[in-house]
Design a protein around this motif. Structure first.
Motif, short mmCIF file in Angstrom:
data_model
loop_
_atom_site.label_atom_id
_atom_site.label_comp_id
_atom_site.label_asym_id
_atom_site.label_seq_id
_atom_site.Cartn_x
_atom_site.Cartn_y
_atom_site.Cartn_z
N PRO A 9 0.83 -1.21 0.00
CA PRO A 9 0.00 0.00 0.00
C PRO A 9 0.86 1.25 0.00
O PRO A 9 1.88 1.34 0.69
CB PRO A 9 -0.80 -0.12 1.29
CG PRO A 9 -0.83 -1.60 1.60
CD PRO A 9 0.50 -2.11 1.12
N ASP A 32 -4.90 3.59 0.81
CA ASP A 32 -4.83 2.19 0.38
C ASP A 32 -5.08 1.24 1.55
O ASP A 32 -5.52 0.11 1.35
CB ASP A 32 -3.46 1.89 -0.22
CG ASP A 32 -3.26 2.56 -1.57
OD1 ASP A 32 -4.26 2.92 -2.22
OD2 ASP A 32 -2.09 2.72 -1.98
N PRO A 69 -10.22 0.19 1.31
CA PRO A 69 -8.82 -0.03 1.75
C PRO A 69 -8.70 -1.27 2.61
O PRO A 69 -9.67 -1.72 3.24
CB PRO A 69 -8.51 1.24 2.57
CG PRO A 69 -9.84 1.81 2.94
CD PRO A 69 -10.79 1.43 1.85
#
Length: 313
Positions: A9, A32, A69
Motif C-alpha cells: 500500500p 490504500d 482499503p
C-alpha cells in the motif's frame, strides 16, 4: 503476473478506534490501507470502548471489500493487546500492527495466538499478517530477526518513541534518522518481506514539506507512508504512484526479460545499452503492481517464465 494485491500500500491512514463515525468516513478518504488504532490515539479510559467500536466496525464486513482499503488494527502491547486481538480477529481483518515491539519472541507469540484464533473462528490459516512497530533502540537492533518471524508482512518505525528512547532531536532534513531508516529497509529486504512503511509526519498543514520528505523516503527504499490526517493522503499517494514513463519502462524491462528467457538467455541489453538481469526485473514487476494498485491500466504483463506453471504440454 504481478497484480495489485502484490503491491505494498502507498498510504496507511491511522484512525482513532474510539470514534465510530470517523472510522466509517475513513473508508472513502482515499487511503490504500486503514490502521484502526487501539493504542496511542486512544486514552486509557477509552480502551474498552475503542475495542468494541473497532470490533463492531469489522463485524459489519464478512470479508474484505475489494473497493475499500485494507483494514489493519494497531493493538496495544501486553495483556491489553491480547484482549484487543481476541476482539478484532475476523474475516475482514487484513493484518495487525504491533505497537512497541521489542523482540522476535514477542512477535512469534502473537503469531501463534492469531493462528489459534483463526482456527477457532474457521479462518484461513496464516491469512492475517503482522506489521511490528519498532519504537526503541532494542527493536531496531532486532529488526532482522523480527522481520523474519512468521506472518510479518512489513515493518514500521515509531519515530517519536524511538527519538525519545535514544535522545535524538531530528533537524529539518531528518538526517539523524537516516541510519535507522536504512537499517530497517535492509532488514526487510534480507527477510524478503515488503518494504517498510514510512513514518508519520505530525505536521499535516505543510504539504510541500510532506512531499519532500516522502520523496526522500521513497528514494531510501520505502514503498508507502503512514498518515495521521486525510489531508496527507493525496500527496503520499502521488509520490508512491509510478508515472506513465515509469510504467512504460517497467513494461519494456519485463517484456524484454521474458523474451530473453524464451530464447534461452537469462539477461538482455535494453534500449539504452544497459544489462538487465532478474534483480532489475523484480523492481519492474513491483512498479507494474504499484501502477495497478493506483488504478492505472498498463498493458497486459507478459507471463513470468522464471516461475513454474501448471501447464502440461
Amino acid at each position: 503476473m504481478t497484480t495489485a494485491a502484490d503491491a505494498a500500500p502507498r498510504s496507511h491512514l491511522y484512525v482513532p478506534g474510539d470514534r465510530p463515525a470517523v472510522l466509517r468516513r475513513a473508508v472513502a478518504r482515499g487511503a490504500d490501507a486503514l490502521i484502526l488504532d487501539l493504542e496511542d490515539s486512544v486514552a486509557a479510559a477509552a480502551k474498552e470502548r475503542a475495542r468494541a467500536a473497532v470490533a463492531a466496525f469489522l463485524a459489519e464486513r464478512p470479508a474484505p471489500v475489494a473497493a475499500e482499503p485494507a483494514l489493519w488494527v494497531r493493538v496495544n502491547p501486553g495483556a491489553v493487546g491480547r484482549a484487543d486481538l481476541a476482539a478484532v480477529v475476523g474475516p475482514a481483518l487484513a493484518g495487525v500492527c504491533l505497537a512497541k515491539t521489542e523482540s522476535a519472541a514477542e512477535v512469534a507469540e502473537v503469531s501463534w495466538l492469531i493462528g489459534a484464533l483463526e482456527s477457532e473462528r474457521g479462518l484461513q490459516d496464516g491469512r492475517i499478517a503482522l506489521s511490528p512497530l519498532l519504537e526503541s533502540a532494542a527493536a531496531v537492533f532486532a529488526a532482522r530477526e523480527i522481520a523474519a518471524t512468521p506472518r510479518v508482512r512489513r515493518l514500521q518505525i515509531g519515530e517519536a518513541d524511538l527519538c525519545a528512547d535514544i535522545g535524538v532531536e531530528p533537524g529539518p532534513d531528518e538526517r539523524e534518522l537516516l541510519w535507522v531508516r536504512s537499517q530497517v529497509v535492509l532488514a526487510s529486504t534480507a527477510a524478503r518481506i515488503d518494504p517498510p512503511v514510512g513514518p508519520v509526519s505530525t505536521d499535516y498543514t505543510d504539504l510541500g514539506a510532506l512531499r519532500e520528505s516522502t520523496v526522500a523516503l521513497r528514494r531510501l527504499g520505502f514503498a508507502g507512508r503512514a498518515c495521521i490526517h486525510p489531508a496527507q493522503l493525496t500527496t503520499v499517494n502521488e509520490v508512491f504512484t509510478p508515472t506513465p514513463g515509469d510504467v512504460e519502462r517497467a513494461y519494456a524491462v519485463v517484456a524484454g526479460h521474458e523474451a530473453a528467457i524464451a530464447s534461452g538467455n537469462g539477461v538482455f541489453v535494453d534500449g539504452r545499452g544497459r544489462m538487465v538481469d532478474l534483480a532489475v526485473v523484480r523492481g519492474a514487476r513491483r512498479t507494474l503492481a504499484a501502477a495497478r494498485l493506483a488504478g492505472l491500466r498498463p498493458r497486459p504483463e507478459p507471463p513470468d517464465l522464471t516461475q513454474p506453471t501448471d501447464r502440461t504440454d
